[in-house]
Design a protein around this motif. Structure first.
Motif, PDB file in Angstrom:
ATOM      1  N   ILE A  99      36.904  30.900  39.155  1.00 50.85           N
ATOM      2  CA  ILE A  99      36.830  31.807  38.018  1.00 50.85           C
ATOM      3  C   ILE A  99      35.391  32.278  37.838  1.00 50.85           C
ATOM      4  N   ILE A 100      35.232  33.592  37.761  1.00 49.68           N
ATOM      5  CA  ILE A 100      33.912  34.209  37.608  1.00 49.68           C
ATOM      6  C   ILE A 100      33.732  34.612  36.154  1.00 49.68           C
TER       7      ILE A 100
ATOM      8  N   THR B  69      21.770  38.338  32.185  1.00 46.49           N
ATOM      9  CA  THR B  69      23.180  38.309  32.558  1.00 46.49           C
ATOM     10  C   THR B  69      23.533  36.922  33.069  1.00 46.49           C
ATOM     11  N   GLY B  70      24.288  36.205  32.260  1.00 46.08           N
ATOM     12  CA  GLY B  70      24.748  34.882  32.661  1.00 46.08           C
ATOM     13  C   GLY B  70      25.896  34.999  33.643  1.00 46.08           C
ATOM     14  N   LEU B  71      25.904  34.122  34.628  1.00 46.56           N
ATOM     15  CA  LEU B  71      26.946  34.126  35.655  1.00 46.56           C
ATOM     16  C   LEU B  71      27.369  32.698  35.940  1.00 46.56           C
ATOM     17  N   VAL B  72      28.673  32.472  35.950  1.00 45.55           N
ATOM     18  CA  VAL B  72      29.229  31.151  36.268  1.00 45.55           C
ATOM     19  C   VAL B  72      30.359  31.327  37.265  1.00 45.55           C
TER      20      VAL B  72
ATOM     21  N   LEU C  49      39.284  34.915  40.277  1.00 44.39           N
ATOM     22  CA  LEU C  49      39.670  35.470  38.980  1.00 44.39           C
ATOM     23  C   LEU C  49      38.411  35.909  38.251  1.00 44.39           C
ATOM     24  N   LEU C  50      38.352  37.166  37.869  1.00 45.22           N
ATOM     25  CA  LEU C  50      37.252  37.693  37.068  1.00 45.22           C
ATOM     26  C   LEU C  50      37.630  37.530  35.598  1.00 45.22           C
ATOM     27  N   ALA C  51      36.851  36.725  34.875  1.00 42.01           N
ATOM     28  CA  ALA C  51      37.152  36.458  33.465  1.00 42.01           C
ATOM     29  C   ALA C  51      36.546  37.556  32.599  1.00 42.01           C
ATOM     30  N   SER C  52      37.166  38.729  32.672  1.00 35.96           N
ATOM     31  CA  SER C  52      36.615  39.873  31.940  1.00 35.96           C
ATOM     32  C   SER C  52      37.663  40.976  31.841  1.00 35.96           C
ATOM     33  N   SER C  53      37.606  41.701  30.739  1.00 37.73           N
ATOM     34  CA  SER C  53      38.416  42.912  30.595  1.00 37.73           C
ATOM     35  C   SER C  53      37.564  44.158  30.784  1.00 37.73           C
ATOM     36  N   SER C  54      36.277  43.965  31.101  1.00 34.56           N
ATOM     37  CA  SER C  54      35.343  45.086  31.227  1.00 34.56           C
ATOM     38  C   SER C  54      35.668  45.943  32.450  1.00 34.56           C
ATOM     39  N   PRO C  55      35.890  47.239  32.267  1.00 37.87           N
ATOM     40  CA  PRO C  55      36.123  48.105  33.434  1.00 37.87           C
ATOM     41  C   PRO C  55      34.891  48.209  34.324  1.00 37.87           C
ATOM     42  N   TYR C  56      33.701  48.033  33.744  1.00 37.71           N
ATOM     43  CA  TYR C  56      32.462  48.105  34.528  1.00 37.71           C
ATOM     44  C   TYR C  56      32.359  46.916  35.478  1.00 37.71           C
ATOM     45  N   ARG C  57      32.676  45.723  34.997  1.00 35.24           N
ATOM     46  CA  ARG C  57      32.632  44.546  35.872  1.00 35.24           C
ATOM     47  C   ARG C  57      33.709  44.627  36.950  1.00 35.24           C
TER      48      ARG C  57
ATOM     49  N   ALA D 226      28.969  33.035  29.404  1.00 36.81           N
ATOM     50  CA  ALA D 226      29.573  33.149  30.736  1.00 36.81           C
ATOM     51  C   ALA D 226      30.415  31.919  31.041  1.00 36.81           C
ATOM     52  N   LEU D 227      29.892  30.750  30.694  1.00 40.85           N
ATOM     53  CA  LEU D 227      30.634  29.505  30.926  1.00 40.85           C
ATOM     54  C   LEU D 227      31.867  29.429  30.028  1.00 40.85           C
ATOM     55  N   LYS D 228      31.725  29.838  28.773  1.00 43.04           N
ATOM     56  CA  LYS D 228      32.876  29.802  27.856  1.00 43.04           C
ATOM     57  C   LYS D 228      33.995  30.713  28.354  1.00 43.04           C
ATOM     58  N   LYS D 229      33.630  31.872  28.893  1.00 45.20           N
ATOM     59  CA  LYS D 229      34.652  32.797  29.386  1.00 45.20           C
ATOM     60  C   LYS D 229      35.415  32.196  30.564  1.00 45.20           C
TER      61      LYS D 229
END
Length: 201
Positions: free
Chosen positions: A67-68, A107-110, A7-15, A51-54
């Protein structure tokens, strides 16, 4: 460890576009988090915390997933944060301040296993060295791409590449918002190798 759905925790079209490069099936969902910096928090700390909060924000709704979470913070050499400008005027201000300067992107990544709470985290650094930009160049660039939803007021994957003298870092994907080299390292740590899994057709 047995791989779980991604699961990508993002609404960003770029991600989302970057994530498809790995050829792995995934879902995407938008987390609702407050992205305000805490008192005395630097860019690296902020990016990693968000990143962790998302990732954490979606764990309850997706209890059996990996979850990414990813978040990017840009800053000038003096530590001044460059957020998403959201307007033409603020984008002009940011690019004027960035002209001739080095801007660092943290860029934080979790990667969070929502079933066990186990997590891996990383902060990828990437540096963009801006050319001396004229007012006309800044205006023309902003009218061309309207990068008002991008930290630092540019899109590296488009005309924004013309803003720079050079780029410095191991993974240019991190400049777009998702450090894929670090992410594939994390996935392999948990037994999921994108090169050993069939691509999504």
């Amino acid at each position: 460890m047995k791989p779980r759905p991604l699961l990508l925790a993002s609404s960003s079209p770029y991600r989302k576009q970057l994530m498809t490069k790995l050829g792995l099936p995934f879902q995407a969902a938008s987390p609702d988090v407050d992205e305000s910096p805490a008192m005395d928090e630097n860019a690296e700390q902020l990016a990693t915390r968000l990143a962790l909060k998302k990732a954490d924000a979606l764990a309850g709704d997706y209890p059996h997933h990996w979850i990414i979470g990813s978040d990017q913070v840009a800053c000038l050499e003096d530590g001044t944060l460059l957020n998403k400008p959201e307007s033409h005027e603020r984008a002009i201000e940011q690019l004027v301040r960035s002209s001739g300067q080095r801007v660092s992107f943290m860029t934080g990544l979790v990667l969070l296993d929502s079933s066990s709470g186990e997590r891996q985290s990383h902060c990828e650094q990437f540096h963009a060295h801006f050319r001396q930009l004229s007012t006309e160049e800044i205006q023309n660039y902003l009218y061309a791409e309207k990068p008002y939803d991008c930290a630092g007021s540019f899109k590296m994957e488009g005309l924004g590449i013309a803003l720079f003298n050079h780029l410095e870092g191991r993974d240019p994907n991190s400049l777009v918002g998702l450090p894929l080299i670090a992410l594939t390292d994390m996935l392999r740590n948990w037994g999921l190798n994108p090169l050993l899994n069939p691509p999504v057709c």
